[in-house]
Design a protein around this motif. Structure first.
Motif, PDB file in Angstrom:
ATOM      1  N   SER A 132       0.789  -1.107  -0.121  1.00 40.72           N
ATOM      2  CA  SER A 132       0.081   0.032  -0.114  1.00 40.72           C
ATOM      3  C   SER A 132       0.747   1.202  -0.106  1.00 40.72           C
ATOM      4  O   SER A 132       2.285   1.057   0.395  1.00 40.72           O
ATOM      5  N   ALA A 133       0.386   2.286  -0.336  1.00 40.74           N
ATOM      6  CA  ALA A 133       1.197   3.630  -0.177  1.00 40.74           C
ATOM      7  C   ALA A 133       0.055   4.764  -0.028  1.00 40.74           C
ATOM      8  O   ALA A 133      -1.028   4.706  -0.748  1.00 40.74           O
ATOM      9  N   ALA A 134       0.369   5.904   0.590  1.00 34.94           N
ATOM     10  CA  ALA A 134      -0.212   6.994   0.612  1.00 34.94           C
ATOM     11  C   ALA A 134       0.106   7.783  -0.550  1.00 34.94           C
ATOM     12  O   ALA A 134       0.886   7.650  -1.037  1.00 34.94           O
ATOM     13  N   PRO A 135      -0.747   8.927  -1.012  1.00 37.33           N
ATOM     14  CA  PRO A 135      -0.721   9.869  -1.751  1.00 37.33           C
ATOM     15  C   PRO A 135       0.768  10.514  -1.618  1.00 37.33           C
ATOM     16  O   PRO A 135       0.945  10.904  -0.454  1.00 37.33           O
ATOM     17  N   ALA A 136       1.593  10.840  -2.738  1.00 39.94           N
ATOM     18  CA  ALA A 136       2.580  11.587  -2.623  1.00 39.94           C
ATOM     19  C   ALA A 136       2.357  12.798  -2.231  1.00 39.94           C
ATOM     20  O   ALA A 136       1.176  13.484  -2.652  1.00 39.94           O
ATOM     21  N   ALA A 137       3.277  13.613  -1.610  1.00 41.91           N
ATOM     22  CA  ALA A 137       3.090  15.031  -1.305  1.00 41.91           C
ATOM     23  C   ALA A 137       3.149  15.843  -2.635  1.00 41.91           C
ATOM     24  O   ALA A 137       4.213  15.646  -3.353  1.00 41.91           O
ATOM     25  N   PRO A 138       2.359  16.947  -2.812  1.00 43.11           N
ATOM     26  CA  PRO A 138       2.594  17.637  -4.020  1.00 43.11           C
ATOM     27  C   PRO A 138       3.847  18.126  -4.198  1.00 43.11           C
ATOM     28  O   PRO A 138       4.292  18.789  -3.540  1.00 43.11           O
ATOM     29  N   ALA A 139       3.833  18.645  -5.495  1.00 45.08           N
ATOM     30  CA  ALA A 139       5.245  19.254  -5.810  1.00 45.08           C
ATOM     31  C   ALA A 139       5.151  20.420  -5.181  1.00 45.08           C
ATOM     32  O   ALA A 139       4.079  21.269  -5.388  1.00 45.08           O
ATOM     33  N   GLY A 140       6.296  20.941  -4.660  1.00 46.72           N
ATOM     34  CA  GLY A 140       6.246  22.622  -3.979  1.00 46.72           C
ATOM     35  C   GLY A 140       5.947  22.431  -2.584  1.00 46.72           C
ATOM     36  O   GLY A 140       5.911  23.469  -2.040  1.00 46.72           O
ATOM     37  N   PRO A 142      15.415  20.240  -5.379  1.00 46.31           N
ATOM     38  CA  PRO A 142      15.558  19.913  -6.814  1.00 46.31           C
ATOM     39  C   PRO A 142      14.224  19.828  -7.299  1.00 46.31           C
ATOM     40  O   PRO A 142      14.072  20.263  -8.650  1.00 46.31           O
ATOM     41  N   ASP A 143      13.116  19.312  -6.694  1.00 47.59           N
ATOM     42  CA  ASP A 143      11.905  19.057  -7.436  1.00 47.59           C
ATOM     43  C   ASP A 143      10.932  19.944  -7.108  1.00 47.59           C
ATOM     44  O   ASP A 143      10.129  20.632  -7.901  1.00 47.59           O
ATOM     45  N   GLY A 144      10.617  20.625  -5.747  1.00 42.55           N
ATOM     46  CA  GLY A 144       9.756  21.345  -5.332  1.00 42.55           C
ATOM     47  C   GLY A 144      10.271  22.937  -5.036  1.00 42.55           C
ATOM     48  O   GLY A 144       9.467  23.938  -5.197  1.00 42.55           O
ATOM     49  N   GLY A 145      11.545  22.927  -4.855  1.00 46.01           N
ATOM     50  CA  GLY A 145      12.194  24.182  -4.261  1.00 46.01           C
ATOM     51  C   GLY A 145      11.890  24.597  -2.906  1.00 46.01           C
ATOM     52  O   GLY A 145      10.647  23.975  -2.416  1.00 46.01           O
ATOM     53  N   ALA A 163      16.222   9.861  -5.445  1.00 43.75           N
ATOM     54  CA  ALA A 163      16.069   9.179  -6.561  1.00 43.75           C
ATOM     55  C   ALA A 163      14.959   9.558  -7.617  1.00 43.75           C
ATOM     56  O   ALA A 163      15.205   9.708  -8.638  1.00 43.75           O
ATOM     57  N   LEU A 164      13.823   9.524  -6.753  1.00 40.71           N
ATOM     58  CA  LEU A 164      12.648   9.928  -7.740  1.00 40.71           C
ATOM     59  C   LEU A 164      12.769  11.454  -8.148  1.00 40.71           C
ATOM     60  O   LEU A 164      12.564  11.502  -9.397  1.00 40.71           O
ATOM     61  N   SER A 165      13.410  12.281  -7.419  1.00 39.65           N
ATOM     62  CA  SER A 165      13.583  13.726  -7.876  1.00 39.65           C
ATOM     63  C   SER A 165      14.574  13.662  -8.897  1.00 39.65           C
ATOM     64  O   SER A 165      14.242  14.592  -9.886  1.00 39.65           O
ATOM     65  N   THR A 166      15.511  13.085  -8.926  1.00 41.63           N
ATOM     66  CA  THR A 166      16.636  12.866 -10.120  1.00 41.63           C
ATOM     67  C   THR A 166      15.738  12.313 -11.430  1.00 41.63           C
ATOM     68  O   THR A 166      15.995  13.007 -12.387  1.00 41.63           O
ATOM     69  N   VAL A 167      14.773  11.176 -11.293  1.00 44.97           N
ATOM     70  CA  VAL A 167      14.307  10.849 -12.440  1.00 44.97           C
ATOM     71  C   VAL A 167      13.407  11.735 -12.884  1.00 44.97           C
ATOM     72  O   VAL A 167      13.448  11.874 -14.317  1.00 44.97           O
ATOM     73  N   LEU A 168      12.586  12.843 -12.392  1.00 46.15           N
ATOM     74  CA  LEU A 168      11.811  13.623 -12.729  1.00 46.15           C
ATOM     75  C   LEU A 168      12.348  14.808 -13.102  1.00 46.15           C
ATOM     76  O   LEU A 168      11.490  15.996 -13.410  1.00 46.15           O
ATOM     77  N   ALA A 169      13.596  15.131 -12.858  1.00 45.71           N
ATOM     78  CA  ALA A 169      14.167  16.386 -12.794  1.00 45.71           C
ATOM     79  C   ALA A 169      14.118  17.256 -14.115  1.00 45.71           C
ATOM     80  O   ALA A 169      13.806  18.204 -14.431  1.00 45.71           O
ATOM     81  N   GLY A 170      14.061  16.328 -15.400  1.00 44.28           N
ATOM     82  CA  GLY A 170      14.166  16.800 -16.716  1.00 44.28           C
ATOM     83  C   GLY A 170      12.691  17.200 -17.111  1.00 44.28           C
ATOM     84  O   GLY A 170      12.504  17.657 -18.278  1.00 44.28           O
ATOM     85  N   PRO A 199       7.257  21.043 -14.284  1.00 40.50           N
ATOM     86  CA  PRO A 199       6.653  20.845 -12.911  1.00 40.50           C
ATOM     87  C   PRO A 199       5.348  20.148 -12.859  1.00 40.50           C
ATOM     88  O   PRO A 199       4.888  19.566 -11.972  1.00 40.50           O
ATOM     89  N   ASN A 200       4.631  20.904 -13.869  1.00 39.54           N
ATOM     90  CA  ASN A 200       2.932  20.076 -13.941  1.00 39.54           C
ATOM     91  C   ASN A 200       2.983  18.469 -14.498  1.00 39.54           C
ATOM     92  O   ASN A 200       2.462  17.811 -13.722  1.00 39.54           O
ATOM     93  N   ILE A 201       3.947  18.255 -15.283  1.00 38.87           N
ATOM     94  CA  ILE A 201       4.180  16.730 -15.591  1.00 38.87           C
ATOM     95  C   ILE A 201       4.689  16.144 -14.547  1.00 38.87           C
ATOM     96  O   ILE A 201       4.119  14.920 -14.195  1.00 38.87           O
ATOM     97  N   ARG A 202       5.672  16.781 -13.727  1.00 36.06           N
ATOM     98  CA  ARG A 202       6.300  15.955 -12.530  1.00 36.06           C
ATOM     99  C   ARG A 202       5.052  15.595 -11.528  1.00 36.06           C
ATOM    100  O   ARG A 202       5.069  14.494 -10.770  1.00 36.06           O
ATOM    101  N   ALA A 203       4.111  16.596 -11.213  1.00 35.41           N
ATOM    102  CA  ALA A 203       2.943  16.403 -10.275  1.00 35.41           C
ATOM    103  C   ALA A 203       2.024  15.150 -10.612  1.00 35.41           C
ATOM    104  O   ALA A 203       1.764  14.462 -10.018  1.00 35.41           O
TER     105      ALA A 203
END
Length: 743
Positions: free
Chosen positions: A264-272, A279-282, A294-301, A304-308
């Motif tokens: 199971s997993a709870a929803p991740a915190a929104p970006a920002g 690196p991901d939310g500032g 690691a996840l932030s590194t994968v999503l860095a490129g 921001p809307n797509i990352r969310a």
């Protein structure tokens, strides 16, 4: 009825208490029946590995009727075959495996992990339902028990490897079938030797899915036990779709909070938000959870809307077990030629055409396409030596009219296509099949131009296994214009083609025997005439690898049934005369146009009488039915490939097709993969297709009509993917380039 109370339905039911049917004294409880003695115990273990590398007393895979081995069956075939001919594949091509549902066929084995091998029949492709699969599994287990010496049986999840059934469906069928076989055995004085069935899966994720499906399957009797966990053996792999699922599962784990329980997993915190790393939310905040970096590194490129959005979807995926995920990864277009061929079966049936398909990824169950026979007959007639306009416009109608919608997508792929046909559907010019386009879409080349397309006839006879190709130069027999000129069968173009083909084959290193013209025709200097007896002698005694015929063909109705053959001045040469061939030719190419004049001009009892023009297929005219009839007779005596033209071909195009075909067939040398016969046919079709609009020809005259569609006239009966291996070391030897002496 007066004075009779109205009776309700409930009053008439003895077991239902009503005012007129008062309740009776409750019946005494039935005495408890003693429990049935337990039958033999059987363990089912899921193994991650290669079936051919797993040790067992008996190895079994499934086998569809007339379908050459692929996937696990092909691996088993290679494991048991010591020579160049894979046993199961060869038996399939020769029609020696009946493959009725549940029928088990055994094969000898070499030394190694596979000590005894068999295939269990799955019936015709497209007909394996969960219920039929359960019957197949019951038959298989009963057969294994009956052998008496098998302690361990290794198999695969039959019916699911190509997608015919889902893994849960096939697992339920296995459990139901095994349960039925165990129940039929009952208690035995001597326990059977068979105690374990190994269900082998080469892909790791599918092995997990299979184990879960077996554990969750209902109806398992107490004596049928599924072993906990997977057993790992050699040869296990992780294919691209499964690797993608594992990667998604790992990313989903990174998106879930560290404290979340497994599964199971709870929803991740929104970006920002405060929980995001810089690196991901500032912005600053508490230390990120494990994996966040690691996840932030994968999503860095990403934006921001797509990352969310990606985080949101990954958090949802974290609640999904990886065994519930299924992905399809398509092969690159460059790999299509080496992919598993697409087999499509088209059989005539009551009310229409019955289709089934088997691809490398799925089996499409049988479909019935209602077809108006009169409309189909007209379509076949108009696509047999069509006008230029019909050749342009009617192929898409053919695809829409007779091909089921879920089969039409198969026409968009570029994989090799094998069409399994019966005597009626073989009359349809399937070479015109084209991809169904959306309105306004760009029209692609026909299927037979884009890929290798061949035909196979569904027959009840079994062909004989011929000897291997001997060492030495390749031998070819070329026959041109053998008809009687006094009956109007002289074909100057056929003479030119025979001479050109003989020259081309000799240049390519073949030893050629050439016959041209009838005995009563104008003689070709230095070349013997084509008499039936002389040609038959060379056919029976010459050991020819290739036979090339150019002339007329017709039907012979003088015997007990309709036979077809090649027209000579002294009668028809049919496959009946070739029945004693010890080594049939590997390839027969016939530029043999149909004629209805032979029957009309022959006397009573002569070959061809009465006129063959009255013989029609349900779908079209005799001209459309002639090539399938010829192919059937030649394949019956063991010819590997029959290539024939279904209508008249302009002389220069017949020569162009033959030269391109042989050039491609003799391509390559030692150390290279041999060319395929289907590839040579495709190259020759393409050569004519690209010349269909040549300048200087009028599309409306007969020559223009034939020129525009001659590429589609050539039908190939055989396995398009079969390699053409030349005698000796596979290269042209340069010996025997001279002409064989005549009779």
């Amino acid at each position: 009825m007066v004075g009779t109370p109205v009776a309700r339905i409930a009053d008439l039911l003895e077991s239902v208490p009503t005012a007129s049917n008062p309740p009776a004294r409750p019946p005494a409880p039935a005495p408890e029946e003693p429990p049935l003695p337990a039958g033999p115990a059987l363990g089912v273990t899921v193994v991650w590995g290669d079936l051919a590398e797993v040790a067992a007393d008996l190895h079994v895979t499934g086998h569809y009727q007339s379908v050459v081995p692929a996937a696990a069956e092909l691996a088993l075939d290679r494991a048991i075959s010591g020579g160049p001919r894979p046993l199961i594949t060869e038996h399939t091509k020769l029609g020696w495996i009946d493959a009725q549902l549940g029928e088990v066929t055994y094969f000898p084995c070499r030394a190694g992990p596979v000590r005894s091998a068999a295939v269990v029949g799955m019936g015709p492709m497209g007909t394996l339902t969960e219920r039929r699969a359960a019957r197949m599994y019951a038959s298989l287990l009963g057969e294994a028990y009956g052998l008496g010496h098998v302690g361990t049986l290794a198999t695969v999840l039959i019916g699911s490897g190509t997608g015919n059934l889902s893994v849960p469906q096939a697992a339920r069928a296995l459990v139901r079938g095994f349960a039925g076989a165990l129940a039929s055995l009952g208690p035995a004085a001597t326990p059977p030797r068979l105690t374990e069935v190994l269900v082998v899966e080469i892909d790791r994720l599918r092995a997990e899915q299979l184990h879960l499906a077996l554990v969750n399957a209902d109806g398992k009797p107490p004596q049928l036990r599924v072993t906990d966990g997977l057993r790992e053996e050699g040869g296990g792999q992780l294919f691209a779709p499964s690797a993608a699922v594992y990667a998604l599962a790992a990313l989903s784990g990174l998106a879930a909070p560290a404290a979340a329980p497994a599964g199971s997993a709870a929803p991740a915190a929104p970006a920002g938000s405060a929980g995001s790393s810089a690196p991901d939310g500032g912005g600053a905040g508490p230390d990120p959870p494990p994996g966040e970096a690691a996840l932030s590194t994968v999503l860095a490129g990403f934006d921001p809307n797509i990352r969310a959005k990606v985080r949101e979807q990954l958090a949802r995926l974290a609640d999904v077990a990886r065994t519930d995920l299924s992905l399809t990864v398509r092969a690159a277009a460059a790999a299509q030629d080496a992919s598993v061929p697409v087999r499509m079966s088209v059989q005539s049936g009551t009310g229409g055409l019955r289709w089934a398909a088997l691809t490398g990824r799925a089996t499409v169950p049988e479909r019935l396409v209602p077809v108006d026979t009169d409309l189909l007959r007209e379509l076949v007639d108009r696509l047999t030596e069509p006008t230029v306009e019909d050749a342009r416009e009617l192929p898409e109608l053919l695809s829409r009219f007779v091909v089921p919608p879920d089969f039409q997508r198969l026409l968009a792929d570029d994989s090799t296509v094998l069409l399994e046909l019966d005597g009626d559907t073989a009359s349809v010019p399937w070479e015109f099949l084209a991809e169904v386009q959306q309105a306004g879409g760009e029209r692609r080349d026909p299927l037979a131009i884009r890929t290798q397309l061949s035909r196979q006839l569904r027959t009840t006879y079994s062909r004989v296994m011929s000897d291997g190709r001997p060492d030495g130069p390749l031998r070819a027999l070329v026959i041109g214009d053998p008809g009687d000129p006094e009956q109007g069968f002289q074909l100057p173009g056929a003479r030119n083609e025979a001479l050109a083909v003989a020259t081309r084959l000799k240049d390519l290193g073949a030893r050629v025997t050439l016959f041209v013209g009838a005995a009563n025709s104008t003689r070709q200097p230095g070349v013997d005439p084509a008499r039936r007896l002389d040609v038959l002698r060379v056919l029976l005694c010459g050991g020819n690898d290739i036979v090339h015929y150019c002339g007329h063909s017709d039907f012979d109705l003088s015997g007990t049934g309709r036979r077809s053959g090649w027209v000579f001045a002294d009668g028809l040469l049919t496959a009946q005369e070739l029945a004693l061939l010890e080594r049939p030719p590997l390839v027969v190419l016939a530029n043999a146009c149909y004629t209805a004049r032979l029957g009309a001009s022959a006397g009573p009892g002569a070959p061809g009488a009465p006129s063959a023009v009255t013989e029609q297929s349900p779908w079209g005219n005799p001209q459309a039915a002639l090539v399938p009839s010829l192919a059937d007779e030649f394949l019956r005596v063991g010819v590997g490939h029959y290539i024939g033209a279904a209508w008249r071909i302009p002389d220069d195009q017949g020569i162009a097709f033959a030269e391109q075909f042989y050039r491609e067939l003799f391509r390559g040398g030692s150390g290279e993969d041999p060319p395929t016969v289907g590839g040579a046919v495709r190259a020759a079709r393409r050569a004519l297709y690209e010349r269909r609009g040549e300048a200087g020809r009028t599309p409306d005259d007969a020559g223009g009509r034939q020129r525009w569609s001659s590429w589609a006239a050539y039908q190939h009966y055989g396995d398009a993917s079969a390699p053409f291996v030349r005698p000796g070391n596979g290269a042209a030897t340069g010996q025997g380039t001279g002409e064989e002496p005549g009779p």
